[in-house]
Design a protein around this motif. Structure first.
Motif, PDB file in Angstrom:
ATOM      1  N   CYS A 109      -7.818 -14.870  -3.272  1.00 46.41           N
ATOM      2  CA  CYS A 109      -6.474 -15.451  -3.213  1.00 46.41           C
ATOM      3  C   CYS A 109      -6.456 -16.861  -3.803  1.00 46.41           C
ATOM      4  O   CYS A 109      -5.526 -17.228  -4.538  1.00 46.41           O
ATOM      5  CB  CYS A 109      -5.978 -15.462  -1.773  1.00 46.41           C
ATOM      6  SG  CYS A 109      -5.648 -13.806  -1.110  1.00 46.41           S
ATOM      7  N   ASN A 128       6.362 -15.004  -3.798  1.00 48.94           N
ATOM      8  CA  ASN A 128       5.480 -15.194  -2.652  1.00 48.94           C
ATOM      9  C   ASN A 128       4.177 -15.840  -3.095  1.00 48.94           C
ATOM     10  O   ASN A 128       3.841 -15.831  -4.282  1.00 48.94           O
ATOM     11  CB  ASN A 128       5.175 -13.845  -1.975  1.00 48.94           C
ATOM     12  CG  ASN A 128       6.410 -13.191  -1.399  1.00 48.94           C
ATOM     13  OD1 ASN A 128       6.899 -13.577  -0.345  1.00 48.94           O
ATOM     14  ND2 ASN A 128       6.940 -12.193  -2.110  1.00 48.94           N
ATOM     15  N   ALA A 130      -0.136 -15.919  -2.430  1.00 47.52           N
ATOM     16  CA  ALA A 130      -1.146 -14.887  -2.188  1.00 47.52           C
ATOM     17  C   ALA A 130      -1.811 -15.096  -0.826  1.00 47.52           C
ATOM     18  O   ALA A 130      -2.766 -15.856  -0.688  1.00 47.52           O
ATOM     19  CB  ALA A 130      -2.195 -14.907  -3.299  1.00 47.52           C
ATOM     20  N   TYR A 134      -2.305  -9.635   1.745  1.00 49.29           N
ATOM     21  CA  TYR A 134      -1.652  -8.909   0.663  1.00 49.29           C
ATOM     22  C   TYR A 134      -2.635  -8.062  -0.156  1.00 49.29           C
ATOM     23  O   TYR A 134      -3.836  -8.331  -0.191  1.00 49.29           O
ATOM     24  CB  TYR A 134      -0.931  -9.881  -0.272  1.00 49.29           C
ATOM     25  CG  TYR A 134       0.297 -10.540   0.302  1.00 49.29           C
ATOM     26  CD1 TYR A 134       0.912 -10.067   1.446  1.00 49.29           C
ATOM     27  CD2 TYR A 134       0.862 -11.646  -0.328  1.00 49.29           C
ATOM     28  CE1 TYR A 134       2.052 -10.685   1.951  1.00 49.29           C
ATOM     29  CE2 TYR A 134       1.994 -12.268   0.161  1.00 49.29           C
ATOM     30  CZ  TYR A 134       2.584 -11.789   1.308  1.00 49.29           C
ATOM     31  OH  TYR A 134       3.704 -12.393   1.804  1.00 49.29           O
ATOM     32  N   CYS A 182       2.140  -8.530  -3.665  1.00 48.68           N
ATOM     33  CA  CYS A 182       2.134  -9.838  -4.340  1.00 48.68           C
ATOM     34  C   CYS A 182       1.893  -9.678  -5.840  1.00 48.68           C
ATOM     35  O   CYS A 182       1.429 -10.593  -6.514  1.00 48.68           O
ATOM     36  CB  CYS A 182       1.097 -10.790  -3.734  1.00 48.68           C
ATOM     37  SG  CYS A 182       1.436 -12.542  -4.016  1.00 48.68           S
ATOM     38  N   GLN A 283       7.987 -14.681   3.755  1.00 44.39           N
ATOM     39  CA  GLN A 283       7.706 -13.522   2.920  1.00 44.39           C
ATOM     40  C   GLN A 283       9.043 -12.961   2.459  1.00 44.39           C
ATOM     41  O   GLN A 283       9.892 -12.596   3.272  1.00 44.39           O
ATOM     42  CB  GLN A 283       6.908 -12.494   3.723  1.00 44.39           C
ATOM     43  CG  GLN A 283       5.519 -13.010   4.069  1.00 44.39           C
ATOM     44  CD  GLN A 283       4.871 -12.244   5.207  1.00 44.39           C
ATOM     45  OE1 GLN A 283       5.036 -12.575   6.369  1.00 44.39           O
ATOM     46  NE2 GLN A 283       4.116 -11.210   4.855  1.00 44.39           N
TER      47      GLN A 283
END
Length: 509
Positions: A109, A128, A130, A134, A182, A283
Motif C-alpha cells: 500500500c 480512495n 490504499a 483493500y 481501490c 470510503q
C-alpha cells in the motif's frame, strides 16, 4: 407466490434468506465456518467452504418452506468486501483467498502511494486511499511474493463473486465490490486503466462489472441440480456487505445515515452526486442504487470496545446474566444510564486496535481521560458507550462536509438492541435514531431486495426500500442532553492529537 433468495457470504458464516413479493422473510438459515490464520496478522479462507455453506443453507430454507424450484424468481448476493479470490483459466482457485482483515500488505500500500505521487493523487484516480484491507495490496503482494501464482491468474473475483461463478459460470463483480478494490474509477464507473497500467497489473485479470440489481448470469444445470433450484434462475449483481446493508436498512436517500455497531462501527450515507473523499479518511464507493454512491467511515472497535469492557470489567454482569437469562450487555447499559450525561467528566477513545476513521493510525490507542475518585464502574461503562458514539459522530461529521446534512440515523447491530443506548446515540448525534424492520439481517436482506428489483418485484431499489422497510422505533434527542454532549464532544476531539506522540512512543516499545 414468487420468492427471491438473499445470500450473504460473511467472514465467519453464510446466511441465506427467502423473501416473498411483499418483502417478508419466509425462512432463513446460517452455516458457520472458520478462516485460516497462517501467520500473525494474516487471514485466509478456502472459497470451497463458502460454496458448501451456500449449498447447505439453500437446502435448509427450501426444506423449511416447501417452495417449488420454479417459484424462486431470482438470487441476490452479498459478502465480505475486498477479499481476493484468484482464479486460473479453468476457473479453479489458485491459492487460498486473502481476506479483507488480512494485514500483510502495508508495504504494498505504501508503494502504491509512492508510485502514484501520494495519497491525494490516488484519490484523483479512484476516490480512495490504499488501505491494507483493500484488494489492491493483495494483488500486488501475490505479484511480488508469489510470482508463479500471479502468472496463473486468469481472473480475480471477490468473495460473493466466487459464489456467482459457481452458480452461473459467469465471472463478474458489482460496482460496490469493484470500488472496494481501490482500482476502480468510482466517479466515472469504470476500471482505472491509467492506475492499472501505472502499477503494471495485468489488465486481463479484471472481471466485468455490473450494477447491483442487474442480472449477471443464470443458474447452470449443474448448480440447479445440486441446489434443488430451476436452471436459468437469474442471479443479480448484488453488493458488498456494507452496501447491501445500506439497502437493507433503507439508507438509500441522502440525509439518512446507516449506523452499524458491530465489532467495528460503520457510519454510511448515500450520495446522489459525486464528492471528493475528505483526505481519504472515508470510503467512497458506488452503491446499490445505480448511478449513485455511498460514503462511509469505519471505526475499528465500536462494539469491540464494549465487548472488551464486558470481558474485562463485566465479570459480575456475565454471572448475573447466566443466572437470570438476561444479557450482560443489557445489564451494563442499564447500569451506565444511572450516571449523568458525560460520565462525570470521564472520556474514552475507542482506539483499542488502532483506528481507521477519522484517523488512519495503527498506533492509535484507547484511553480513559479525566479519571478521578468520583468515578465508579458505572461511569467507566457510560464513558465507553459515549466514546463509541463520539467516534461514529466523527465519521458522520466528515460525511456532512460533502454538503449532505444529517436528518435521520437508522441503527442496526448491537447498538440497536437497547433503547437506553439508542437514547445516548440520539442525544450525542443530535438527530432522530430509528430502527427498521429486518435491519438485523445484515447483507442478506439487502441482497434479497436487489434480487427482487432484478426479478421485477419492485421498479427500483429506492421504491423497494420505501415500501418494504417499516420504522419499528423512534428515539428523539433530548435537547438538554444534546447541548451538554456538544461541549463534551469538543473536549473529546482534542484527545487524539494530544496523545498522538505518546501513543507513537508506546507503540515503539
Amino acid at each position: 407466490m414468487s420468492y427471491v433468495l438473499g445470500i450473504d457470504i460473511g467472514t465467519s458464516a453464510c446466511k441465506t434468506i427467502v423473501v416473498n413479493e411483499s418483502g417478508e422473510i419466509i425462512a432463513k438459515a446460517t452455516k458457520e465456518y472458520d478462516f485460516i490464520v497462517p501467520k500473525p496478522g494474516w487471514a485466509e479462507s478456502d472459497p470451497e467452504i463458502w460454496w458448501r455453506a451456500t449449498i447447505d443453507t439453500i437446502k435448509v430454507v427450501l426444506e423449511k418452506t416447501a417452495i417449488k424450484p420454479e417459484e424462486i424468481s431470482a438470487i441476490g448476493l452479498s459478502g465480505q468486501m475486498h477479499t481476493l479470490v484468484p482464479l486460473d483459466k479453468n476457473g479453479k482457485v489458485i491459492r487460498n483467498a486473502i481476506m479483507w482483515n488480512d494485514q500483510r500488505v502495508a508495504k504494498q500500500c505504501d508503494e502504491v502511494h509512492s508510485k502514484v505521487g501520494g495519497e491525494e493523487k490516488l484519490i484523483d484516480y479512484v476516490a480512495n486511499t490504499a488501505l491494507p484491507g483493500y484488494t489492491i495490496g493483495k494483488i500486488l503482494w501475490v505479484k511480488e511474493v508469489e510470482p508463479d501464482n500471479y502468472e496463473k491468474i486468469d481472473k480475480f473475483v471477490i468473495s460473493k463473486d466466487y459464489i456467482r461463478y459457481r452458480l452461473t459460470g459467469e465471472i463478474a463483480t458489482d460496482v460496490s465490490d469493484a470500488s472496494g478494490t481501490c482500482l476502480y474509477d468510482v466517479e466515472n464507473n469504470k476500471w482505472s486503466e491509467e492506475l492499472i497500467e501505472l502499477l503494471e497489473i495485468k489488465r486481463s485479470i479484471f472481471p466485468d462489472v455490473v450494477e447491483s440489481p442487474q442480472v449477471s448470469g443464470y443458474l447452470t444445470s449443474e448448480a440447479a441440480s445440486i441446489l434443488g433450484l430451476k436452471e436459468g434462475t437469474p442471479v443479480v449483481g448484488g453488493a458488498g456487505d456494507v452496501l447491501a446493508q445500506a439497502v437493507g436498512t433503507g439508507a438509500t436517500e441522502e440525509g439518512i445515515a446507516m449506523l452499524i455497531i458491530g465489532t467495528a462501527g460503520i457510519a454510511s450515507m448515500a450520495l446522489s452526486k459525486f464528492g471528493r473523499n475528505p483526505g481519504g479518511s472515508l470510503q467512497l464507493f458506488r452503491g446499490g442504487v445505480p448511478g449513485e454512491w455511498n460514503i462511509f467511515g469505519c471505526t475499528l472497535a465500536a462494539g469491540g470496545s464494549f465487548k472488551w469492557l464486558r470481558d474485562s470489567l463485566g465479570v459480575e454482569e456475565k454471572i448475573i446474566a447466566n443466572l437470570s437469562g438476561d444479557d450482560a450487555y443489557n445489564i451494563l447499559v442499564n447500569e451506565a444510564v444511572q450516571v449523568e450525561v458525560g460520565s462525570k467528566g470521564l472520556l474514552f477513545t475507542p482506539y483499542i486496535v488502532g483506528e481507521r476513521c477519522p484517523y488512519t493510525d495503527p498506533n492509535a490507542r484507547g484511553a480513559f481521560v479525566g479519571v478521578n475518585i468520583m468515578h465508579d464502574k458505572r461511569a467507566f461503562v457510560r464513558a465507553v458507550l459515549e466514546g463509541i458514539v463520539f467516534s461514529l459522530k466523527d465519521a458522520l461529521n466528515l460525511i456532512e462536509t460533502l454538503g449532505v446534512p444529517l436528518k435521520q440515523v437508522r441503527v442496526s447491530g448491537g447498538g440497536a438492541i437497547n433503547p437506553k443506548w439508542r437514547q445516548i446515540q440520539a442525544d450525542i448525534l443530535g438527530t432522530e435514531v430509528v430502527t427498521v424492520s429486518y435491519s438485523g439481517e445484515g447483507g442478506s436482506y439487502g441482497a434479497a431486495i436487489l434480487a427482487g428489483v432484478g426479478a421485477g418485484f419492485w421498479p427500483s431499489v429506492k421504491d423497494a426500500t420505501r415500501k418494504l422497510l417499516k420504522i419499528e422505533s423512534r428515539t428523539e434527542p433530548i435537547s438538554e442532553n444534546n447541548k451538554k454532549y456538544e461541549k463534551v464532544y469538543e473536549i473529546y476531539k482534542d484527545i487524539y492529537p494530544t496523545l498522538k506522540e505518546i501513543n507513537n512512543k508506546l507503540s515503539a516499545l
